[in-house]
Design a protein around this motif. Sequence first.
Motif, PDB file in Angstrom:
ATOM      1  N   TYR A  82       0.725  -1.127   0.018  1.00  0.00           N
ATOM      2  CA  TYR A  82      -0.022   0.053   0.006  1.00  0.00           C
ATOM      3  C   TYR A  82       0.953   1.263   0.118  1.00  0.00           C
ATOM      4  O   TYR A  82       0.611   2.116  -0.850  1.00  0.00           O
ATOM      5  CB  TYR A  82      -0.894   0.102   1.138  1.00  0.00           C
ATOM      6  N   LEU A  83       1.844   1.260   0.894  1.00  0.00           N
ATOM      7  CA  LEU A  83       2.583   2.430   0.990  1.00  0.00           C
ATOM      8  C   LEU A  83       3.608   2.658  -0.162  1.00  0.00           C
ATOM      9  O   LEU A  83       3.825   3.833  -0.666  1.00  0.00           O
ATOM     10  CB  LEU A  83       3.668   2.358   2.327  1.00  0.00           C
ATOM     11  N   LYS A  84       3.877   1.621  -0.962  1.00  0.00           N
ATOM     12  CA  LYS A  84       4.756   1.854  -2.038  1.00  0.00           C
ATOM     13  C   LYS A  84       3.949   2.609  -3.193  1.00  0.00           C
ATOM     14  O   LYS A  84       4.693   3.197  -4.106  1.00  0.00           O
ATOM     15  CB  LYS A  84       5.028   0.242  -2.541  1.00  0.00           C
ATOM     16  N   LYS A  85       2.500   2.366  -3.314  1.00  0.00           N
ATOM     17  CA  LYS A  85       1.650   3.031  -4.073  1.00  0.00           C
ATOM     18  C   LYS A  85       1.471   4.460  -4.043  1.00  0.00           C
ATOM     19  O   LYS A  85       0.990   5.033  -4.895  1.00  0.00           O
ATOM     20  CB  LYS A  85       0.332   2.167  -4.479  1.00  0.00           C
ATOM     21  N   GLN A  86       1.706   4.953  -2.725  1.00  0.00           N
ATOM     22  CA  GLN A  86       1.311   6.183  -2.323  1.00  0.00           C
ATOM     23  C   GLN A  86       2.458   7.286  -2.787  1.00  0.00           C
ATOM     24  O   GLN A  86       3.471   7.141  -2.597  1.00  0.00           O
ATOM     25  CB  GLN A  86       1.089   6.414  -0.737  1.00  0.00           C
ATOM     26  N   PRO A  87       1.891   8.329  -3.275  1.00  0.00           N
ATOM     27  CA  PRO A  87       2.939   9.583  -3.542  1.00  0.00           C
ATOM     28  C   PRO A  87       3.292  10.353  -2.523  1.00  0.00           C
ATOM     29  O   PRO A  87       3.648  11.526  -2.524  1.00  0.00           O
ATOM     30  CB  PRO A  87       2.116  10.203  -4.578  1.00  0.00           C
ATOM     31  N   THR A  91       8.695  13.805   6.009  1.00  0.00           N
ATOM     32  CA  THR A  91       9.840  14.590   6.732  1.00  0.00           C
ATOM     33  C   THR A  91      10.043  14.451   8.212  1.00  0.00           C
ATOM     34  O   THR A  91       9.353  14.058   8.769  1.00  0.00           O
ATOM     35  CB  THR A  91       9.489  16.072   6.041  1.00  0.00           C
ATOM     36  N   ILE A  92      11.211  15.169   8.463  1.00  0.00           N
ATOM     37  CA  ILE A  92      11.367  15.260  10.071  1.00  0.00           C
ATOM     38  C   ILE A  92      11.462  16.634  10.397  1.00  0.00           C
ATOM     39  O   ILE A  92      12.109  17.441   9.789  1.00  0.00           O
ATOM     40  CB  ILE A  92      12.502  14.484  10.228  1.00  0.00           C
ATOM     41  N   GLU A 136       6.151  13.996   9.752  1.00  0.00           N
ATOM     42  CA  GLU A 136       5.194  14.533   8.938  1.00  0.00           C
ATOM     43  C   GLU A 136       4.950  13.760   7.833  1.00  0.00           C
ATOM     44  O   GLU A 136       6.206  13.093   7.208  1.00  0.00           O
ATOM     45  CB  GLU A 136       5.301  15.782   8.618  1.00  0.00           C
ATOM     46  N   VAL A 137       3.824  13.427   7.499  1.00  0.00           N
ATOM     47  CA  VAL A 137       3.497  12.627   6.325  1.00  0.00           C
ATOM     48  C   VAL A 137       2.642  13.519   5.411  1.00  0.00           C
ATOM     49  O   VAL A 137       1.528  14.170   5.864  1.00  0.00           O
ATOM     50  CB  VAL A 137       2.743  11.535   6.370  1.00  0.00           C
ATOM     51  N   TRP A 138       3.088  13.847   4.054  1.00  0.00           N
ATOM     52  CA  TRP A 138       2.258  14.919   3.179  1.00  0.00           C
ATOM     53  C   TRP A 138       1.813  14.215   2.030  1.00  0.00           C
ATOM     54  O   TRP A 138       2.495  13.420   1.323  1.00  0.00           O
ATOM     55  CB  TRP A 138       3.437  15.836   2.657  1.00  0.00           C
ATOM     56  N   GLU A 139       0.696  14.883   1.378  1.00  0.00           N
ATOM     57  CA  GLU A 139       0.324  14.405   0.174  1.00  0.00           C
ATOM     58  C   GLU A 139       0.321  15.684  -0.483  1.00  0.00           C
ATOM     59  O   GLU A 139      -0.748  16.487  -0.140  1.00  0.00           O
ATOM     60  CB  GLU A 139      -1.182  13.805   0.485  1.00  0.00           C
ATOM     61  N   GLY A 140       1.119  15.993  -1.453  1.00  0.00           N
ATOM     62  CA  GLY A 140       1.201  17.368  -2.031  1.00  0.00           C
ATOM     63  C   GLY A 140       1.935  18.285  -0.894  1.00  0.00           C
ATOM     64  O   GLY A 140       2.572  18.109  -0.129  1.00  0.00           O
ATOM     65  N   GLU A 141       0.747  19.185  -0.739  1.00  0.00           N
ATOM     66  CA  GLU A 141       1.032  20.226   0.268  1.00  0.00           C
ATOM     67  C   GLU A 141       0.362  20.033   1.501  1.00  0.00           C
ATOM     68  O   GLU A 141       0.490  20.777   2.599  1.00  0.00           O
ATOM     69  CB  GLU A 141       1.195  21.865  -0.253  1.00  0.00           C
ATOM     70  N   ARG A 142      -0.557  19.104   1.590  1.00  0.00           N
ATOM     71  CA  ARG A 142      -1.453  18.651   2.710  1.00  0.00           C
ATOM     72  C   ARG A 142      -0.754  17.774   3.690  1.00  0.00           C
ATOM     73  O   ARG A 142      -0.529  16.660   3.224  1.00  0.00           O
ATOM     74  CB  ARG A 142      -2.559  18.237   2.183  1.00  0.00           C
ATOM     75  N   ASN A 167      -3.700   4.808   6.726  1.00  0.00           N
ATOM     76  CA  ASN A 167      -2.130   4.231   6.977  1.00  0.00           C
ATOM     77  C   ASN A 167      -1.463   5.612   7.065  1.00  0.00           C
ATOM     78  O   ASN A 167      -0.086   5.098   7.188  1.00  0.00           O
ATOM     79  CB  ASN A 167      -1.935   3.431   5.911  1.00  0.00           C
ATOM     80  N   ALA A 168      -1.540   6.499   7.250  1.00  0.00           N
ATOM     81  CA  ALA A 168      -0.586   7.589   7.232  1.00  0.00           C
ATOM     82  C   ALA A 168       0.189   7.687   8.569  1.00  0.00           C
ATOM     83  O   ALA A 168       1.417   7.847   8.492  1.00  0.00           O
ATOM     84  CB  ALA A 168      -1.299   9.046   6.973  1.00  0.00           C
ATOM     85  N   SER A 169      -0.502   7.459   9.498  1.00  0.00           N
ATOM     86  CA  SER A 169       0.018   7.530  10.912  1.00  0.00           C
ATOM     87  C   SER A 169       1.019   6.183  10.763  1.00  0.00           C
ATOM     88  O   SER A 169       2.190   6.198  11.386  1.00  0.00           O
ATOM     89  CB  SER A 169      -0.993   7.347  11.856  1.00  0.00           C
ATOM     90  N   LYS A 170       0.738   5.053  10.235  1.00  0.00           N
ATOM     91  CA  LYS A 170       1.653   3.690  10.125  1.00  0.00           C
ATOM     92  C   LYS A 170       2.848   4.210   9.283  1.00  0.00           C
ATOM     93  O   LYS A 170       3.912   3.657   9.426  1.00  0.00           O
ATOM     94  CB  LYS A 170       0.689   2.533   9.616  1.00  0.00           C
ATOM     95  N   ALA A 171       2.675   5.020   8.107  1.00  0.00           N
ATOM     96  CA  ALA A 171       3.866   5.392   7.355  1.00  0.00           C
ATOM     97  C   ALA A 171       4.656   6.141   8.249  1.00  0.00           C
ATOM     98  O   ALA A 171       5.884   6.283   8.253  1.00  0.00           O
ATOM     99  CB  ALA A 171       3.370   6.287   6.213  1.00  0.00           C
ATOM    100  N   ALA A 172       4.305   6.984   9.142  1.00  0.00           N
ATOM    101  CA  ALA A 172       5.204   7.786   9.867  1.00  0.00           C
ATOM    102  C   ALA A 172       5.734   6.806  11.068  1.00  0.00           C
ATOM    103  O   ALA A 172       7.103   7.091  11.253  1.00  0.00           O
ATOM    104  CB  ALA A 172       4.201   8.888  10.923  1.00  0.00           C
ATOM    105  N   VAL A 173       5.017   6.015  11.644  1.00  0.00           N
ATOM    106  CA  VAL A 173       5.828   5.050  12.520  1.00  0.00           C
ATOM    107  C   VAL A 173       6.770   4.356  11.603  1.00  0.00           C
ATOM    108  O   VAL A 173       8.191   4.011  12.262  1.00  0.00           O
ATOM    109  CB  VAL A 173       4.770   4.003  13.285  1.00  0.00           C
ATOM    110  N   ALA A 174       6.670   3.804  10.486  1.00  0.00           N
ATOM    111  CA  ALA A 174       7.776   3.118   9.634  1.00  0.00           C
ATOM    112  C   ALA A 174       8.785   4.086   9.238  1.00  0.00           C
ATOM    113  O   ALA A 174       9.990   3.532   9.553  1.00  0.00           O
ATOM    114  CB  ALA A 174       7.193   2.705   8.321  1.00  0.00           C
TER     115      ALA A 174
END
Length: 237
Positions: A82-87, A91-92, A136-142, A167-174
């Motif tokens: 799932y995460l591989k497909k996300q654009p 950031t830290i 932080e996990v961003w989609e574009g500027e959001r 899954n954005a919070s899980k991306a942050a944990v990863a």
Amino acid sequence: MKSLSFLNHEFEAFPSPELALTDPNGLLAIGGDLRPERLLSAYYNGIFPWFNSDDPILWWSPDPRAVFIPGDVHISTSLRKYLKKQPWRITIDHAFTDVMAGCAQPREKQSGTWITQEIQMAYRELHHTGHAHSIEVWEGERLIGGLYGLAIGQVFCGESMFHRKTNASKAAVAALQQHLLKMGFKLIDAQVMNPHLESLGAKAIKRIDFITLLSELRNNPVDPTTWTTKEVILELE
């Protein structure tokens, strides 16, 4: 003997976590303030604040303690795909204040939040002094997800996470795990176990074992570039 301590506004040492009550689990002290030196002393000794807006400041050190070992966070095969497909971009320390605000939004079926304006001000000050950090996990500027916490030596004390996209919070944990592993951190404190943390691979350990690990790691030096503002490329192979 278990006992509850009452703190005044004079800075004083916290009581031993072993004195914390068993009911409610881990309640150790009431009162005091959220000055940076008191907060840092708390985390240095395995204690954290957690209270509602209409409560006095409550200090906790529960038993057992939920922890992650960097490298052992569970990222399922389906989540990796799932995460591989996300654009998404990760950031830290790009938007600490915004991450705290996101975490402070009431969850579904909740009417309030423990991340009050008082808490946000206190942790923003810790961020400005280089102790508190965000992913932080961003989609574009959001901003769609993230987490924040404190770094104490080679220990990261996680405080809260949020998501506005699945899954954005899980991306942050990863991303946090990957970054801490590269930087030589040995422990992630997740405080209190819940099903979400357990699904990600958190372990419940005895408080005395947590305090022992913390005392071994809290003074260890870390790479001075660990928390320079940067982008994280998730490695999901």
